[in-house]
Design a protein around this motif. Structure first.
Motif, mmCIF file in Angstrom:
data_model
loop_
_atom_site.group_PDB
_atom_site.id
_atom_site.type_symbol
_atom_site.label_atom_id
_atom_site.label_comp_id
_atom_site.label_asym_id
_atom_site.label_seq_id
_atom_site.Cartn_x
_atom_site.Cartn_y
_atom_site.Cartn_z
ATOM 1 N N GLN A 297 10.191 0.644 6.119
ATOM 2 C CA GLN A 297 10.344 0.298 7.536
ATOM 3 C C GLN A 297 10.270 -1.205 7.763
ATOM 4 O OE1 GLN A 297 7.432 3.025 9.407
ATOM 5 N NE2 GLN A 297 9.223 3.795 10.505
ATOM 6 N N ASP B 59 5.028 -2.538 3.960
ATOM 7 C CA ASP B 59 4.859 -1.084 3.843
ATOM 8 C C ASP B 59 5.777 -0.513 2.770
ATOM 9 O OD1 ASP B 59 3.015 -1.083 5.825
ATOM 10 O OD2 ASP B 59 4.170 0.143 7.246
ATOM 11 N N ALA B 60 5.340 0.572 2.180
ATOM 12 C CA ALA B 60 6.152 1.194 1.135
ATOM 13 C C ALA B 60 7.263 2.056 1.706
ATOM 14 C CB ALA B 60 5.258 2.041 0.240
ATOM 15 N N ASP B 61 7.209 2.372 2.994
ATOM 16 C CA ASP B 61 8.132 3.368 3.539
ATOM 17 C C ASP B 61 9.469 2.790 3.989
ATOM 18 O OD1 ASP B 61 7.326 2.006 5.746
ATOM 19 O OD2 ASP B 61 6.460 3.726 6.793
ATOM 20 N N GLY C 30 -7.463 4.670 2.880
ATOM 21 C CA GLY C 30 -6.824 4.193 4.104
ATOM 22 C C GLY C 30 -6.044 2.905 3.874
ATOM 23 N N ASN D 270 -8.219 8.550 -1.366
ATOM 24 C CA ASN D 270 -7.587 7.880 -0.242
ATOM 25 C C ASN D 270 -8.613 7.092 0.558
ATOM 26 O OD1 ASN D 270 -6.746 8.407 2.958
ATOM 27 N ND2 ASN D 270 -5.126 7.636 1.663
ATOM 28 N N ARG E 126 12.291 5.705 8.995
ATOM 29 C CA ARG E 126 11.696 6.165 7.750
ATOM 30 C C ARG E 126 12.701 7.060 7.045
ATOM 31 N NH1 ARG E 126 7.072 7.748 5.090
ATOM 32 N NH2 ARG E 126 5.271 6.533 5.738
ATOM 33 N N PRO F 291 5.448 9.762 8.696
ATOM 34 C CA PRO F 291 4.488 8.708 9.010
ATOM 35 C C PRO F 291 3.111 9.344 8.933
ATOM 36 C CG PRO F 291 5.697 9.344 10.978
ATOM 37 C CD PRO F 291 6.307 10.069 9.818
ATOM 38 N N VAL F 292 2.266 8.805 8.078
ATOM 39 C CA VAL F 292 1.047 9.550 7.812
ATOM 40 C C VAL F 292 -0.134 9.166 8.696
ATOM 41 C CG1 VAL F 292 1.415 10.512 5.547
ATOM 42 C CG2 VAL F 292 0.879 8.090 5.778
ATOM 43 N N TYR F 293 0.059 8.144 9.494
ATOM 44 C CA TYR F 293 -1.000 7.871 10.455
ATOM 45 C C TYR F 293 -0.925 8.911 11.564
ATOM 46 C CZ TYR F 293 -2.992 3.388 9.062
ATOM 47 O OH TYR F 293 -3.678 2.409 8.432
ATOM 48 N N ALA G 90 -6.498 -0.407 1.371
ATOM 49 C CA ALA G 90 -5.504 -0.572 0.312
ATOM 50 C C ALA G 90 -4.903 -1.981 0.379
ATOM 51 C CB ALA G 90 -4.413 0.484 0.444
ATOM 52 N N ASP H 160 -2.943 4.581 -2.853
ATOM 53 C CA ASP H 160 -4.123 4.911 -2.064
ATOM 54 C C ASP H 160 -4.475 6.401 -2.181
ATOM 55 O OD1 ASP H 160 -6.171 4.864 -0.276
ATOM 56 O OD2 ASP H 160 -4.921 4.588 1.505
ATOM 57 N N GLU I 199 4.166 8.327 -1.218
ATOM 58 C CA GLU I 199 5.471 7.675 -1.079
ATOM 59 C C GLU I 199 6.302 7.827 -2.352
ATOM 60 O OE1 GLU I 199 6.316 6.373 1.763
ATOM 61 O OE2 GLU I 199 4.572 5.470 2.754
ATOM 62 N N PRO J 99 0.853 -1.183 0.000
ATOM 63 C CA PRO J 99 0.000 0.000 0.000
ATOM 64 C C PRO J 99 0.885 1.228 0.000
ATOM 65 C CG PRO J 99 0.162 -0.861 2.231
ATOM 66 C CD PRO J 99 0.970 -1.779 1.349
ATOM 67 N N ALA J 100 0.547 2.213 -0.791
ATOM 68 C CA ALA J 100 1.403 3.395 -0.845
ATOM 69 C C ALA J 100 0.576 4.669 -0.857
ATOM 70 C CB ALA J 100 2.293 3.343 -2.080
ATOM 71 N N TYR J 101 0.821 5.513 0.106
ATOM 72 C CA TYR J 101 0.164 6.806 0.165
ATOM 73 C C TYR J 101 1.231 7.862 0.355
ATOM 74 C CZ TYR J 101 -2.774 10.602 1.861
ATOM 75 O OH TYR J 101 -3.389 11.807 2.039
HETATM 76 N N1 UDP Z 1 -0.673 4.070 3.771
HETATM 77 C C1 UDP Z 1 -1.737 3.954 2.872
HETATM 78 N N2 UDP Z 1 -2.842 4.744 3.058
HETATM 79 C C2 UDP Z 1 -2.962 5.651 4.073
HETATM 80 C C3 UDP Z 1 -1.887 5.722 5.006
HETATM 81 C C4 UDP Z 1 -0.780 4.923 4.815
HETATM 82 O O1 UDP Z 1 -1.694 3.159 1.949
HETATM 83 O O2 UDP Z 1 -3.975 6.324 4.173
HETATM 84 C C5 UDP Z 1 0.521 3.222 3.598
HETATM 85 C C6 UDP Z 1 1.837 3.986 3.586
HETATM 86 O O3 UDP Z 1 2.160 4.419 2.305
HETATM 87 C C7 UDP Z 1 2.802 2.937 4.084
HETATM 88 C C8 UDP Z 1 1.966 2.119 5.043
HETATM 89 O O4 UDP Z 1 0.606 2.361 4.698
HETATM 90 O O5 UDP Z 1 3.247 2.090 3.041
HETATM 91 C C9 UDP Z 1 2.240 2.469 6.485
HETATM 92 O O6 UDP Z 1 2.052 3.852 6.690
HETATM 93 P P1 UDP Z 1 2.825 4.663 7.823
HETATM 94 O O7 UDP Z 1 4.280 4.492 7.665
HETATM 95 O O8 UDP Z 1 2.263 6.027 7.800
HETATM 96 O O9 UDP Z 1 2.302 3.902 9.123
HETATM 97 P P2 UDP Z 1 3.127 3.286 10.352
HETATM 98 O O10 UDP Z 1 4.487 2.893 9.850
HETATM 99 O O11 UDP Z 1 3.130 4.347 11.368
HETATM 100 O O12 UDP Z 1 2.294 2.107 10.733
#
Ligand code: UDP
Ligand code: MG
Length: 319
Positions: free
Chosen positions: A98, A94-96, A73, A71, A200, A205-207, A77, A43, A13, A9-11
């Motif tokens: 991590q 995750d795309a980020d 969420g 989007n 990251r 971090p978009v949450y 996604a 997303d 990124e 899932p990528a938002y």
């Molecule tokens: N993501 C997404 N939609 C959203 C928020 C996040 O697809 O509305 C993806 C984001 O691109 C990433 C993954 O979900 O690949 C985790 O997001 P984030 O790093 O913000 O979350 P955390 O690492 O804090 O769980």
């Protein structure tokens, strides 16, 4: 050769997707005897993420892209990606950056040993603020207390699931969902691997706290009717307690005479008793609402604008 799907899932990124792609290529290139597909779900990013993905998809037919119209969420996604997958196993990541792709060979090894779910546990996150850590501890504690599903704390969405699990996942229709919660709820043979989260590299971090709170509430209400039943329990306790008090007062008036409890105490206690009854009734109604809540939801879960590199032309969003 077995096909393995990787769902990302990528938002927002744009900087990360091509980096992740490179890392995935390194890892998957080193594992022989499997075929791969990378399913990126864009997303509704407002940056160049889709451009990057389209570029990757052009040069590599393994790369498939689902482009959401807005989007929806991360949880949705993920669901869309898993739904669209055709592999014998699906790995979500995750795309980020991590989640270390270097763990993938080990995941596959475990899967080949017969585990149907290979989940990962994040050992430490330097990035997480105290508040987030505390919130996460409280959340898992609360979930353990009130829900039937056993959630292991600190597990992440970086996991491998077998095709069998995917098949069951496809039949699940609830909309306010939590991907790993649903997978945990299903059961199956499970194995845990540990990793330390990389920091990251780009983007935020978009949450937000607000989103995390919403997710927590969602998972509580969708995996537990406890909050609904709470009114009923409270009512039960109040009714029993005030009923007991009322009996004490009534009896002592007969035995000891009227001097011990004032008339007002009788009024108060019988009022409390009635409040208890009311709450019990609310609890009962809540049970029915809980059932309805479990049944009604039936809108398509997400809207797809475009799909790249998928052979089957039709798209049928999960219901
Ligand atoms: N993501 C997404 N939609 C959203 C928020 C996040 O697809 O509305 C993806 C984001 O691109 C990433 C993954 O979900 O690949 C985790 O997001 P984030 O790093 O913000 O979350 P955390 O690492 O804090 O769980
Ligand atoms: Mg992250």
């Amino acid at each position: 050769m077995k096909l393995i799907s990787i769902v990302i899932p990528a938002y927002m990124e744009e900087k990360n997707v091509s980096r992740l792609y490179k890392r995935l290529e390194e890892v998957t290139g080193s594992i022989k005897n499997y075929r791969w597909e990378y399913i990126f779900v864009n997303d509704g990013s407002r940056d160049g993420t889709f451009m990057e993905l389209a570029y990757l998809a052009k040069s590599d037919s393994k790369v498939k892209v689902i482009d959401f119209a807005r989007n929806f969420g991360k949880e949705i996604a993920l669901s869309a990606g898993v739904e669209a997958s055709s592999g014998e196993a699906v790995i979500t990541i995750d795309a980020d950056l991590q989640h270390p792709p270097t763990l993938i060979p080990l995941m596959i090894e475990k899967w080949e040993q017969g585990f149907e779910v290979v989940a990962t546990i994040r050992k430490e996150t330097e990035q997480k603020t105290r508040l987030r850590q505390l919130a996460s501890i409280i959340y898992y504690w609360l979930m353990a207390m009130i829900s039937d599903v056993r959630m292991v704390s600190q597990t992440t969405d970086f996991r491998l699931i077998d095709k069998k699990v995917v098949e069951v996942f496809r039949t699940i229709t609830e909309r306010s969902r939590m991907y790993r919660g649903i997978i945990d709820w299903m059961g199956f043979k499970k194995e845990f691997l540990e990793f330390t989260a990389d920091a990251r590299t780009d983007g935020q971090p978009v949450y937000s706290y607000k989103q995390l709170f919403k997710l927590a509430i969602n998972s509580i209400t969708s995996f537990s009717l406890f909050p609904l039943k709470l009114a009923g329990f409270l009512g039960l306790i109040i009714t029993i307690f005030s009923g007991f008090l009322f009996t004490v007062i009534a009896v002592s008036r007969f035995v000891l005479g009227s001097g011990y409890f004032s008339p007002i105490s009788i009024v108060v206690v019988s009022n409390t008793f009635l409040a208890g009854i009311t709450l019990i009734c609310l609890g009962l109604i809540a049970l029915y609402i809980g059932n309805i809540h479990n049944e009604v939801i039936n809108r398509p879960m997400y809207i797809v604008r475009e799909r790249l590199n998928f052979n089957d032309k039709e798209e049928k969003p999960l219901r």
